[in-house]
Structures are given as structure tokens and as C-alpha cells.
Design a protein around this motif. Structure first.
Motif, PDB file in Angstrom:
ATOM      1  N   ASP A 375       0.550  -1.404   0.369  1.00  0.00           N
ATOM      2  CA  ASP A 375       0.297  -0.038   0.565  1.00  0.00           C
ATOM      3  C   ASP A 375       1.049   1.594  -0.351  1.00  0.00           C
ATOM      4  N   LEU A 376       1.949   1.483   0.788  1.00  0.00           N
ATOM      5  CA  LEU A 376       2.960   2.256   0.753  1.00  0.00           C
ATOM      6  C   LEU A 376       3.308   2.733  -0.859  1.00  0.00           C
ATOM      7  N   ILE A 377       3.589   1.578  -1.389  1.00  0.00           N
ATOM      8  CA  ILE A 377       3.822   1.732  -3.240  1.00  0.00           C
ATOM      9  C   ILE A 377       2.965   2.062  -3.607  1.00  0.00           C
ATOM     10  N   ARG A 378       2.375   1.980  -3.200  1.00  0.00           N
ATOM     11  CA  ARG A 378       0.561   2.728  -4.414  1.00  0.00           C
ATOM     12  C   ARG A 378       0.758   4.101  -4.057  1.00  0.00           C
ATOM     13  N   LYS A 379       1.084   3.851  -2.870  1.00  0.00           N
ATOM     14  CA  LYS A 379       0.556   5.747  -2.699  1.00  0.00           C
ATOM     15  C   LYS A 379       1.953   6.506  -2.999  1.00  0.00           C
ATOM     16  N   ALA A 380       2.816   6.107  -2.837  1.00  0.00           N
ATOM     17  CA  ALA A 380       3.873   6.949  -3.526  1.00  0.00           C
ATOM     18  C   ALA A 380       4.312   7.275  -4.965  1.00  0.00           C
ATOM     19  N   TYR A 381       3.354   5.838  -5.581  1.00  0.00           N
ATOM     20  CA  TYR A 381       3.232   6.409  -6.867  1.00  0.00           C
ATOM     21  C   TYR A 381       2.354   7.589  -7.434  1.00  0.00           C
ATOM     22  N   LYS A 382       1.707   8.403  -6.647  1.00  0.00           N
ATOM     23  CA  LYS A 382       1.160   9.429  -6.997  1.00  0.00           C
ATOM     24  C   LYS A 382       2.052  10.967  -7.090  1.00  0.00           C
ATOM     25  N   PHE A 383       3.084  10.522  -7.024  1.00  0.00           N
ATOM     26  CA  PHE A 383       4.247  11.896  -7.700  1.00  0.00           C
ATOM     27  C   PHE A 383       4.683  11.795  -8.722  1.00  0.00           C
ATOM     28  N   ILE A 384       4.808  10.107  -8.905  1.00  0.00           N
ATOM     29  CA  ILE A 384       5.039  10.576 -10.326  1.00  0.00           C
ATOM     30  C   ILE A 384       4.187  11.107 -11.584  1.00  0.00           C
ATOM     31  N   PRO A 385       2.888  10.836 -11.844  1.00  0.00           N
ATOM     32  CA  PRO A 385       2.539  11.891 -12.471  1.00  0.00           C
ATOM     33  C   PRO A 385       2.713  13.708 -12.521  1.00  0.00           C
ATOM     34  N   LEU A 386       2.647  13.861 -11.211  1.00  0.00           N
ATOM     35  CA  LEU A 386       2.805  14.952 -10.561  1.00  0.00           C
ATOM     36  C   LEU A 386       3.618  15.817 -11.065  1.00  0.00           C
ATOM     37  N   LEU A 387       5.264  14.659 -11.825  1.00  0.00           N
ATOM     38  CA  LEU A 387       6.568  15.311 -12.019  1.00  0.00           C
ATOM     39  C   LEU A 387       6.445  15.112 -12.817  1.00  0.00           C
ATOM     40  N   ILE A 388       5.382  14.772 -14.131  1.00  0.00           N
ATOM     41  CA  ILE A 388       5.751  15.142 -15.421  1.00  0.00           C
ATOM     42  C   ILE A 388       4.346  16.722 -15.146  1.00  0.00           C
ATOM     43  N   SER A 439       7.564 -17.038  -1.631  1.00  0.00           N
ATOM     44  CA  SER A 439       7.377 -16.650  -1.978  1.00  0.00           C
ATOM     45  C   SER A 439       6.631 -15.313  -1.712  1.00  0.00           C
ATOM     46  N   MET A 440       6.458 -14.597  -0.386  1.00  0.00           N
ATOM     47  CA  MET A 440       6.560 -14.019   0.349  1.00  0.00           C
ATOM     48  C   MET A 440       7.984 -12.858   0.375  1.00  0.00           C
ATOM     49  N   LEU A 441       8.989 -14.357   0.628  1.00  0.00           N
ATOM     50  CA  LEU A 441      10.471 -12.998  -0.069  1.00  0.00           C
ATOM     51  C   LEU A 441      10.636 -12.321  -1.254  1.00  0.00           C
ATOM     52  N   HIS A 442       9.584 -13.054  -2.693  1.00  0.00           N
ATOM     53  CA  HIS A 442       9.617 -12.735  -3.539  1.00  0.00           C
ATOM     54  C   HIS A 442       9.224 -11.195  -3.616  1.00  0.00           C
ATOM     55  N   VAL A 443       7.594 -11.668  -2.909  1.00  0.00           N
ATOM     56  CA  VAL A 443       7.006 -10.323  -2.947  1.00  0.00           C
ATOM     57  C   VAL A 443       7.906  -8.890  -2.121  1.00  0.00           C
ATOM     58  N   ALA A 444       8.193  -9.089  -1.430  1.00  0.00           N
ATOM     59  CA  ALA A 444       9.228  -7.891  -0.788  1.00  0.00           C
ATOM     60  C   ALA A 444      10.677  -7.651  -1.631  1.00  0.00           C
ATOM     61  N   ASN A 445      10.723  -8.729  -2.432  1.00  0.00           N
ATOM     62  CA  ASN A 445      11.722  -7.622  -3.141  1.00  0.00           C
ATOM     63  C   ASN A 445      11.530  -7.226  -4.447  1.00  0.00           C
ATOM     64  N   TYR A 446      10.332  -7.625  -4.857  1.00  0.00           N
ATOM     65  CA  TYR A 446       9.686  -6.318  -5.929  1.00  0.00           C
ATOM     66  C   TYR A 446       8.802  -5.342  -5.561  1.00  0.00           C
ATOM     67  N   LEU A 447       8.976  -6.043  -4.446  1.00  0.00           N
ATOM     68  CA  LEU A 447       8.294  -3.905  -3.533  1.00  0.00           C
ATOM     69  C   LEU A 447       9.377  -3.194  -4.057  1.00  0.00           C
ATOM     70  N   GLU A 448      10.421  -3.559  -3.195  1.00  0.00           N
ATOM     71  CA  GLU A 448      11.162  -2.535  -3.020  1.00  0.00           C
ATOM     72  C   GLU A 448      12.193  -2.210  -5.273  1.00  0.00           C
ATOM     73  N   ARG A 449      12.174  -3.044  -5.668  1.00  0.00           N
ATOM     74  CA  ARG A 449      12.779  -2.949  -6.482  1.00  0.00           C
ATOM     75  C   ARG A 449      11.797  -1.796  -7.157  1.00  0.00           C
ATOM     76  N   ILE A 450       9.893  -1.572  -7.258  1.00  0.00           N
ATOM     77  CA  ILE A 450       9.221  -0.625  -8.189  1.00  0.00           C
ATOM     78  C   ILE A 450       9.811   0.334  -7.411  1.00  0.00           C
ATOM     79  N   GLY A 451      10.104   0.202  -5.572  1.00  0.00           N
ATOM     80  CA  GLY A 451      10.454   1.824  -4.721  1.00  0.00           C
ATOM     81  C   GLY A 451      12.217   1.993  -5.646  1.00  0.00           C
ATOM     82  N   ASP A 452      12.976   1.281  -5.626  1.00  0.00           N
ATOM     83  CA  ASP A 452      14.677   2.220  -7.212  1.00  0.00           C
ATOM     84  C   ASP A 452      14.059   2.573  -8.215  1.00  0.00           C
ATOM     85  N   ILE A 453      12.494   2.167  -8.654  1.00  0.00           N
ATOM     86  CA  ILE A 453      12.075   2.008 -10.349  1.00  0.00           C
ATOM     87  C   ILE A 453      11.406   3.757 -10.292  1.00  0.00           C
ATOM     88  N   TYR A 454      11.065   4.111  -9.361  1.00  0.00           N
ATOM     89  CA  TYR A 454      10.346   5.894  -9.055  1.00  0.00           C
ATOM     90  C   TYR A 454      11.887   6.345  -8.327  1.00  0.00           C
TER      91      TYR A 454
END
Length: 571
Positions: A375-388, A439-454
């Protein structure tokens, strides 16, 4: 002096036997019925009435309100039940703990005392400890603990004559007596002995042991009925200390649940002390009817009268606060406020506690933490469109700073959750449990990668502004069109992590990914075509192309999260 020391050590030894017997019996019952009782606690919370009955039943079986309340708080800590639901269970546990007083007063101090049969019971249970079948061994442990409990009680009773000869103790107790009609004196004395009851329960870490000690002292005329009643009220507050100590390592919800337990008992003791005179008169009248004697005049009936007092107090307290649960929760929330400021975004609400360290509960706690992470990763995305779209430089700088903060938080959360899951994986897990941990370890890793992309996106867009490589209206429209699909993908990602097995969420996430891939391929092809025709500036086109690729990567990782969660259900 030597006699006093001997008496003290004898009493401590007898108490130790009693507590040991209670511990052995309670732990054996928890082992062979604990899983069923935990499932019952979780299931029977849909209404306060069911919660009260369940809390009463479980505590009556376990013979330990501390074990029940710690179990309840651990479920709150794991997010399995709410603070509101836990209050009904705690109310029931308070009434359930009165069963111990009746067992001690009826079976341990009546005319036909179980203590006289303790050795034959011990002889029956002891051989069962060495049987090959685990379930029979647990039955043997429960019987063994039951016998030891009453042997300890018998030794306590036998040590009482020596205490009756102790002039210092007698002089202390005789200083404080109830005076008929003197309300202020009686309330003051009651509060003093409430404090003694709290202290005794805290030192013994067992309200049952403190209760048994009080009953033994009264049966021998060492403590009067009113003073013993005040001590028992103090024990009701003292028993909340165990749960509050356990909640220290829990999250904010566990702490609130422990505080409601304290408030419920503390406020109950306040009204009982203020009405102590009339209350004791009613109990004395009922005792005369039920047991044939008044505890104010007959020491032998005091244990039974105190058991009646204890039960009546807890039932009345339940009736008074039954419809005031929301009030108790609000006060507990005020006592333990949430950490909601942006400076404290990083807070692990569920993991890191040792309240009830079973692998199953640990995985549930980790899953709850992953929901918060997603949910934190989802909320952080709102700043990407604003940067544009944002043109104000100061606002742009604040958006970049916030994305940096979110990325730092995602790194820390991924590390903490992964470390926790690694520890869980070292415990005795089934093949299914091991698969879910992976599976949960994979989930945590993928979520962290999304934060890196932001963070990469924010840096690229900041450079674009500095290079004055502006997007055309057509580019912005294309980016915003893709952004809507990215937002939808992140919404579905959170739903997949949060929900129990739900095929429709997973299929929809896959569908959104296919739509994103199709749109990305079309926009990329269109971009190459327009660059070749000279309709886009090369520098602007490079930033535009990179942004589209990064957004497509976000969706890939979000879908990977949904796939990993979906895969965990197959184990």
C-alpha cells in the motif's frame, strides 16, 4: 528470628509447589487443546456476547487468565482480531479466572479436600508421563500438575498456625479494620489492601497463586473478610500487568488491547472500593443463605464468600462496561496514539514481536506487513504523474524529496521483512509453509524494486527539466494514458496481497499487464516513427522513451507480486 525465617521459606516453598502445579497443568492443557482453543478465540469474535463466552470458556479450561489474555493480545498484534473484538474476550477471561477461586475454596478447603487425595492422584498420573503416546503423556502432565497444585495448597494451610503466632503480622493487620458506618475509613483501608493485592500478584506473576494465598490466610482467621476482599480487588488489577508487559514488544494495536484490559479492571476496582460497605453486606447476606454462615462472624466460610465476592464483582463489572467498549477503546487509543506523521512512515506494525512465536502466526504477521508495504508503494506512485505535469519548481523539488523518502523506507522495509522471514524459515515449517515464505520473500523484493524505479524516474524527470527537454502535449497525453493503467495495476497488486485466494484479482492483474504491454509497444513504435520523421526532438524523445520503459517495468514488477502471492496458494 530463625522461626520467622523458617516460616517465610516454608510458605515460599508451598507457593512454589502450587505455582509449579498450576503451570504444569495449564501448559499440558494448552499443548493438547491449545490449537483448538486458538481457533475458537479467532472464530468467536463476531459479537461481544460470543467473545465474552469464549473468553470465559478458554480461561476456565486453561486455568490461567494470563495465558488467555497474552494469546488474545498476540492475535491483535498479528491483525487477526481487532482491539474492539479483544475487549469482549478479555471481559470473559476475567469472569473465567474466578473458576480458580471456586476450585481452591471448594476442593482445596472444604470438608472433603482434594488435598487428601493428592498422592493417589499423583500415583495415577505419574506413570502416564512415561507412555509412548504423546497425547496420553499430556493427560499425565495435566493430572500430575493438578495433584501438585493441591499438595502445595495443603502445605500452605499447614504453615498457617505458625503465622498466627507471629505478633508483628497480627499487630499490622489489627491496625486496619473496617468500622461500620465510617465510609472514609473503610475506603482508605480498602485502597491500602488493594495495593497489597496488586503487589502480591505482580511479584508472584500469577493471580491464581495470589488468590490461593489470600484464601488460605482467611481460612485460618489471619485476615478478615473485608480486608481479603480488598486484596482480591487488587489482584484483579495486578493480573493485567502480565498482559501489559507482554505488549511492550507488540505493535500499537497490541498495546491498546492491553490498556483496555487494565482500564476495564482498574475502573471496576474503583467503583467496587467506593461501594465496598454495601457490596460486602450484600455478599454476607447471600453467603448466609447459600452457605449457612455469615463471613463477618464465621472464619470457616470466608473462602467460599470470597469466591462469591470475586465472581459477583467480575459479573457486575462485565454488565457495567458491556456497552462501554467503544469508550474503553477510545481511552486506550488516547493512551497509545498512532504514529501517523510522514517522518514516521517507516514503522513495522506487526512483525518483531515475540508474543506468540509460532510459525503460522509469524507468517500471518509477515503477510500483514507486506500488505502495508504494498500500500505504501501504491501511495508513492501518485507523485510520478505530478512530476510530469507540475511546472512550479519548489513543488517539483518537494515531490522528488518525498519519492526519495519513500525509496529509503522501501529499502528498510524490504530488509526488515526479509530478515524476519529468514528467521521464520529456520523454524519447523511444513513444505507448504516453506513455499509460502519463499513467495513472500519474492514479494518483498519486487516491491523494493518498484521503489527503486520511482527514484530513477524522479531523477530522469528532474534532469529533463534542467535540460529544458519539454514534452509535447501529445507526449504528455500518451504518458498519462499509460499512467492510468499503471495505477490500476498497483491497485490490483495491493488487493492480491491483501485478499485471501481470489482468482479474479489475479486474472485482472494479468489482463492489465497485457494491456500495458500492447499500449507500450504501440507508443514505442509511434515514437520511433515520429523521431525518424523529425517530429520529436531527440533529447525530449530519449526522456520520453525512458519514462515509458520505466512505467512498463513498474507494471511488470507489480504483476510479479500478484503472481508470487497467487503461487503461494498452490503450496
Amino acid at each position: 528470628m530463625a522461626d520467622l525465617l523458617y516460616n517465610i521459606l516454608s510458605l515460599i516453598g508451598a507457593l512454589g509447589l502450587f505455582i509449579f502445579g498450576m503451570k504444569v497443568m495449564s501448559e499440558a492443557i494448552q499443548k493438547f487443546a491449545g490449537a483448538r482453543l486458538r481457533r475458537t478465540l479467532r472464530a468467536m469474535t463476531s459479537h461481544k456476547s460470543w467473545g465474552v463466552l469464549t473468553g470465559f470458556g478458554v480461561t476456565g479450561i486453561l486455568q490461567s487468565s494470563s495465558a488467555t489474555t497474552v494469546m488474545i493480545i498476540s492475535f491483535v498484534n498479528a491483525g487477526l482480531i481487532t482491539v474492539e473484538h479483544s475487549v469482549g474476550l478479555i471481559m470473559g477471561a476475567n469472569v473465567g479466572t474466578t473458576v480458580t477461586a471456586w476450585l481452591v475454596s471448594v476442593l482445596g478447603m472444604g470438608k472433603l479436600s482434594i488435598s487428601q487425595l493428592s498422592l493417589p492422584i499423583l500415583a495415577f498420573g505419574f506413570p502416564m508421563l512415561f507412555l509412548a503416546k504423546a497425547k496420553l503423556r499430556l493427560y499425565g502432565e495435566a493430572i500430575f500438575g493438578f495433584a501438585i497444585l493441591f499438595i502445595g495448597l495443603s502445605f500452605m494451610r499447614e504453615s498457617m498456625p505458625a503465622w498466627q503466632e507471629n505478633s508483628f503480622l497480627l499487630n499490622f493487620l489489627q491496625q486496619y479494620e473496617f468500622i461500620q458506618g465510617d465510609w472514609l475509613q473503610n475506603v482508605g483501608v480498602s485502597f491500602l489492601f488493594v495495593g497489597l493485592g496488586m503487589l502480591a500478584t505482580f511479584l508472584l506473576q500469577s493471580s491464581s497463586a495470589a488468590m490461593a494465598l489470600t484464601l488460605v490466610f482467611t481460612a485460618n482467621g489471619l485476615i478478615s473478610f473485608p480486608l481479603a476482599a480488598a486484596i482480591i480487588l487488587g489482584e484483579n488489577i495486578g493480573t493485567t500487568f502480565t498482559a501489559n508487559i507482554a505488549a511492550v514488544v507488540g505493535n500499537v494495536h497490541a498495546k491498546r488491547s492491553a490498556r483496555t484490559h487494565f482500564l476495564f479492571n482498574f475502573l471496576g476496582v474503583i467503583w467496587a472500593v467506593l461501594l465496598i460497605g454495601p457490596f460486602l453486606n450484600v455478599i454476607a447476606y447471600l453467603s448466609d443463605i447459600l452457605f449457612g454462615a455469615n463471613p463477618m462472624d464465621n472464619d470457616q466460610v470466608i473462602p467460599l464468600a470470597l469466591s462469591l465476592f470475586h465472581t459477583t464483582f467480575n459479573l457486575l463489572n462485565l454488565l457495567i462496561f458491556y456497552n462501554l467498549v467503544q469508550f474503553l477503546v477510545k481511552v486506550a487509543t488516547w493512551m497509545v496514539p498512532s504514529r501517523s506523521s510522514e517522518d514516521e512512515l517507516f514503522s513495522l506494525d506487526y512483525i518483531g514481536s515475540s508474543l506468540l512465536a509460532t510459525p503460522e502466526l509469524s507468517m500471518i504477521e509477515a503477510r500483514k506487513e507486506l500488505v502495508k508495504f504494498a500500500d505504501l508503494i501504491r501511495k508513492a506512485y501518485k507523485f510520478i504523474p505530478l512530476l510530469i505535469t507540475e511546472m512550479d519548481e519548489k513543488k517539483l523539488e518537494s515531490y522528488v524529496a518525498k519519492l526519495q523518502k519513500y525509496e529509503d523506507i522501501s529499502d528498510r522495509m524490504e530488509m526488515e521483512i526479509s530478515n524476519y522471514l529468514s528467521k521464520v524459515s529456520q523454524s519447523d515449517l511444513s513444505a507448504e509453509g516453506s513455499g509460502r515464505v519463499r513467495s513472500m520473500l519474492h514479494v518483498a523484493n519486487y516491491l523494493e524494486r518498484i521503489g527503486d524505479i520511482y527514484l530513477e524516474v524522479s531523477r530522469n524527470l528532474t534532469n529533463r527539466k534542467q535540460q529544458k527537454a519539454y514534452f509535447t502535449p501529445e507526449m504528455r497525453n500518451s504518458v498519462m494514458q499509460l499512467s492510468e493503467l499503471v495505477s490500476r495495476s498497483l491497485d490490483l497488486m495491493v488487493k492480491n496481497v491483501d485478499a485471501e485466494e481470489n482468482q479474479s484479482f489475479y486474472e485482472e492483474a494479468r489482463k492489465v499487464e497485457r494491456n500495458v504491454n500492447e499500449l507500450f509497444s504501440r507508443l514505442k513504435s509511434d515514437y520511433i516513427d515520429k523521431v525518424e520523421k523529425g517530429r520529436y526532438r531527440i533529447q525530449s524523445g530519449m526522456y520520453y522513451s525512458d519514462l515509458l520503459a520505466e512505467m512498463e517495468r513498474i507494471v511488470d514488477h507489480a504483476t510479479n507480486v500478484s503472481s508470487a502471492i497467487h503461487q503461494s496458494y498452490k503450496y
